[in-house]
Scaffold this active site. Structure first.
Site, PDB file in Angstrom:
ATOM      1  N   ASP A  35       0.806  -1.135  -0.007  1.00 33.75           N
ATOM      2  CA  ASP A  35       0.063  -0.046   0.006  1.00 33.75           C
ATOM      3  C   ASP A  35       0.867   1.331   0.086  1.00 33.75           C
ATOM      4  O   ASP A  35       2.099   1.197   0.204  1.00 33.75           O
ATOM      5  CB  ASP A  35      -1.175  -0.095   1.033  1.00 33.75           C
ATOM      6  CG  ASP A  35      -2.100   1.053   0.972  1.00 33.75           C
ATOM      7  OD1 ASP A  35      -1.896   1.836   0.001  1.00 33.75           O
ATOM      8  OD2 ASP A  35      -3.265   0.860   1.562  1.00 33.75           O
TER       9      ASP A  35
HETATM   10  C1  BGC Z   1      -4.876   3.313   0.296  1.00 33.79           C
HETATM   11  C2  BGC Z   1      -4.915   2.383  -1.030  1.00 33.79           C
HETATM   12  C3  BGC Z   1      -4.925   3.132  -2.281  1.00 33.79           C
HETATM   13  C4  BGC Z   1      -3.530   3.763  -2.374  1.00 33.79           C
HETATM   14  C5  BGC Z   1      -3.065   4.288  -3.821  1.00 33.79           C
HETATM   15  C6  BGC Z   1      -3.740   4.108   0.102  1.00 33.79           C
HETATM   16  O1  BGC Z   1      -3.826   5.156   0.706  1.00 33.79           O
HETATM   17  O2  BGC Z   1      -4.963   2.649   1.435  1.00 33.79           O
HETATM   18  O3  BGC Z   1      -6.392   1.755  -1.172  1.00 33.79           O
HETATM   19  O4  BGC Z   1      -5.123   2.178  -3.421  1.00 33.79           O
HETATM   20  O5  BGC Z   1      -3.483   4.510  -1.410  1.00 33.79           O
HETATM   21  O6  BGC Z   1      -3.835   5.575  -3.846  1.00 33.79           O
END
Ligand code: BGC
Length: 701
Positions: A259
């Site tokens: 993530d």
């Molecule tokens: C979120 C994800 C997301 C990623 C990219 C993160 O903060 O938890 O779900 O895909 O950002 O934007």
């Protein structure tokens, strides 16, 4: 030999360690991260970026791609990713709303429509579906998934992966899907986003892993790690989760991406003492690609050179990334046709689909004296509450390239649909009360703005604002029929407000077509058919209540003190999982089970008759629950195992047949092994997780 193996091995043999690590590095290309070209061109030329998470135009993407393909030594194309969560430019209802349709065909279609639009704009990869089970409505990300039930989330995970990826990710209309966040993110302590998860392996295997397995079985090409620590070990550096569970037990062989910044966060978690250690723990645990941060870029080479990491771990991760690029067809066709975006984005076809899904996502919670649909002879309607006039809030969280100005507000939708009526707005509560006096119907819109749910939007209280409650209270005293529309990204506590109105509609954040969809429901053009996929608490303290809780030794009862309940809240939630009204009524009769004695693994066959007993045509979500009557382990009071949404004309009866695989009737024991006791089960066919027609079967081991 696996597809493209020869090309992959050939390429790998030509790559320097820096170039390999480049494939494992995903950067942000977005105004947020400075000038796109200034920040990235040199790295791309050196082959040190493998993919981007972007906010760019097709022309910019083609230029970034051109640099990679024409100016880097090996010409390896880039992958472009984005959070296309519930639509790209045509915005569909937020996932929790769409799950209330219980319609897998629609779930697949909206994913396909989003894939078509996003790929026409040059994207290859979406960070969706989020398949996290959410049993706690304090957690803001409950908006992004299918709610509290594992079986339903599994079906939606499959539909979404099919919709995004189709049969072949190389198709120009398809995106690579990413099941996230691995794993159990929704169980954050206290519902606070990013917090620890402390969980038995039985619960992990039974409740939280199956949706990931369903996504993987449907072909999901990537999985994203999660921010939290699972039983003490951050997911991005969690070897047990990523290797033993995901790769070995679940058979996932695609790309694992961290993530955003979660590799570097191993330092903040204080699992790693510095970024080098964070990189080491993440890659050895099984996180192939690092999103947004550069701990891999800055540390992996040295770690490999001094023997702290076996370079074969890096090679395997690179193989997976290259395989994805080959199979996406990027080596043959790296560029997007820049004329496509104009023709294929925000099409009339997608707007029709968005309208249909928004209508079917709406859940009618209350309809006293059939105050809805609105009478045909209605002349004057008051539409009150700031959310009624908002276009922006209809978008919901994660609206990709959705534009507020392209959304139909609730007020606009009502104006369009009731063109022959006078429609009034209200400035404030006093104005609303004055105008209500002259109107035949009063509609109040309350709930959450779009920035109150989604990531980092946990809430300690699920109540309406004071202002909103006062508005409803004031309007209820006007003596007019009050219709309350609730817009939100999570279940809210509506216990007091529900008493004030004749009808209440749960409208979530419905996307581009929000206002039109609601107006069609108010007018009775369509009968509501949505059913809740989360429990609606009757008090703040119930926000972590869910229907499939375990049997206890002291089941909740009002007439005895020592039972499992709160002393200051009702035993039951305000609305249970699976609940939702229609303008018509349905009766369930003649439940028949054809084979009441059967062996584990055999199929259970049966049927139930459903009659539309009201005055409207309508659709009903028929739900089948099982309850194991005796087991060596305490089992849930009920578990959803099957459902079917059927359309029934008024006055008609249809026979709904079901067929269930009993091998899924078991549970996990303490070593996370799957056990099927073979015992008596109650089978219930019902319109929600409460009540219904029951019968007993004997399952023999
Ligand atoms: C979120 C994800 C997301 C990623 C990219 C993160 O903060 O938890 O779900 O895909 O950002 O934007």
């Amino acid at each position: 030999m696996r597809q493209y193996e020869e090309q992959i091995e050939k390429l790998l043999s030509q790559m320097t360690l820096d170039e390999k690590i480049g494939q494992l590095t995903q950067m942000g290309a977005n105004v947020l991260y400075g000038d796109i070209f200034e920040a990235n061109t040199d790295y791309i030329k050196r082959g040190e970026i493998g993919s981007f998470i972007v906010g760019c135009t097709p022309t910019q993407l083609n230029e970034l791609q051109r640099i990679a393909v024409e100016e880097s030594r090996l010409g390896i194309p880039l992958l472009f990713a984005k959070d296309v969560i519930h639509g790209y430019r045509t915005i569909f209802p937020i996932p929790i709303a769409e799950s209330c349709t219980w319609d897998m065909n629609l779930a697949e279609k909206s994913a396909y429509a989003a894939a078509k639009e996003a790929s026409a704009s040059g994207l290859h990869w979406t960070f969706s579906p989020m398949v996290d089970i959410a049993r706690d409505s304090r957690w803001g990300r409950i908006a992004e998934g299918a709610g509290e039930d594992t079986y339903l989330q599994c079906r939606i995970a499959e539909a979404k992966v099919k919709g995004y990826q189709g049969d072949d990710i190389a198709d120009r209309d398809r995106l690579i899907a990413c099941a996230k966040h691995f794993v159990a993110y929704g169980a954050a302590i206290g519902g606070r986003d990013y917090n620890s998860v402390d969980m038995s392996l039985e619960t992990l295997y039974e409740i939280y892993l199956p949706p990931f397995q369903a996504a993987i079985d449907a072909g999901a090409e990537s999985v994203m790690t999660a921010f939290h620590d699972f039983n003490g070990v951050p997911c991005t550096g969690n070897e047990y989760l990523l290797k033993t569970v995901l790769r070995e037990n679940m058979g996932f062989d695609g790309v694992v991406i961290s993530d955003s910044c979660s590799v570097r966060e191993l330092v903040v978690h204080r699992m790693a003492r510095d970024e080098a250690e964070a990189a080491k723990y993440s890659i050895t645990a099984g996180t192939d690609v690092e999103m947004h941060t550069t701990t891999y870029r800055e540390n992996l080479k040295k770690l490999c050179e001094n023997g702290e990491i076996d370079v074969r771990i890096v090679d395997d991760a690179v193989r997976r990334v290259l395989s994805l690029k080959f199979r996406k067809g990027l080596f043959d066709n790296p560029y997007v046709d820049e004329t496509r975006e104009k023709k294929e984005v925000f099409t009339a076809e997608n707007l029709d689909l968005a309208l249909k899904i928004a209508q079917d996502s709406i859940v009618l919670l209350k309809n006293e004296n059939q105050s809805l649909p609105l009478a045909k002879n209605i002349k004057k309607i008051l539409v009150a509450g700031a959310l009624a006039y908002s276009k922006e809030d209809m978008l919901g969280c994660w609206a990709a390239c959705g534009k507020a100005e392209e959304c139909i507000s609730i007020y606009e939708g009502i104006k369009n649909r009731f063109a022959e009526c006078e429609i009034y707005k209200a400035e404030d509560i006093d104005d609303a009360v004055i105008k209500a006096a002259a109107c035949d119907a009063v509609i109040a819109v309350v709930g959450e703005t779009r920035d109150m749910s989604g990531e980092a939007k946990s809430r300690a209280s699920q109540k309406l604002s004071k202002e909103q409650s006062l508005l409803l209270s004031a309007l209820s005293h006007t003596g007019k029929t009050l219709i309350t529309i609730v817009v939100a990204g999570r279940p809210l506590v509506l216990t007091e407000e529900e008493k004030l109105c004749s009808s209440m509609i749960m409208a979530w954040h419905l996307g581009t077509q929000a206002g039109n969809a609601l107006a069609n429901i108010l007018a009775g053009d369509v009968s509501p058919s949505g059913k809740l996929t989360t429990t609606f608490p009757s008090a703040d303290g119930q926000t972590h209540m869910y229907y499939n809780h375990n049997n206890t030794g002291k089941p909740a009862r009002d007439d005895f003190f020592a039972t499992s309940k709160y002393i200051d809240a009702p035993i039951k939630p305000l609305y249970p999982f699976g609940y939702g009204l229609s303008y018509t009524t349905f009766s369930y009769n003649n439940l028949k089970i054809n084979n009441k004695d059967l062996r584990v693994g055999e199929k259970l066959y049966g049927s139930v008759e459903i009659t539309n007993t009201g005055d409207f045509d309508g659709a009903e979500v028929v739900q089948l629950y099982i309850s194991q009557l005796y087991a060596r382990k305490v089992r849930p009071v009920r578990e959803l195992k099957w459902f079917n949404k059927v359309f029934i004309r008024k006055g008609e009866t249809i026979k709904v047949e079901f067929e269930l695989d009993t091998s899924t009737f078991g549970y996990y024991n303490s070593s996370a092994g799957y056990v099927n006791d073979g015992e008596m089960f109650k089978i219930t066919l019902s319109p929600s997780s409460e009540g219904g027609l029951e019968d007993i079967i004997n399952l023999i081991k």
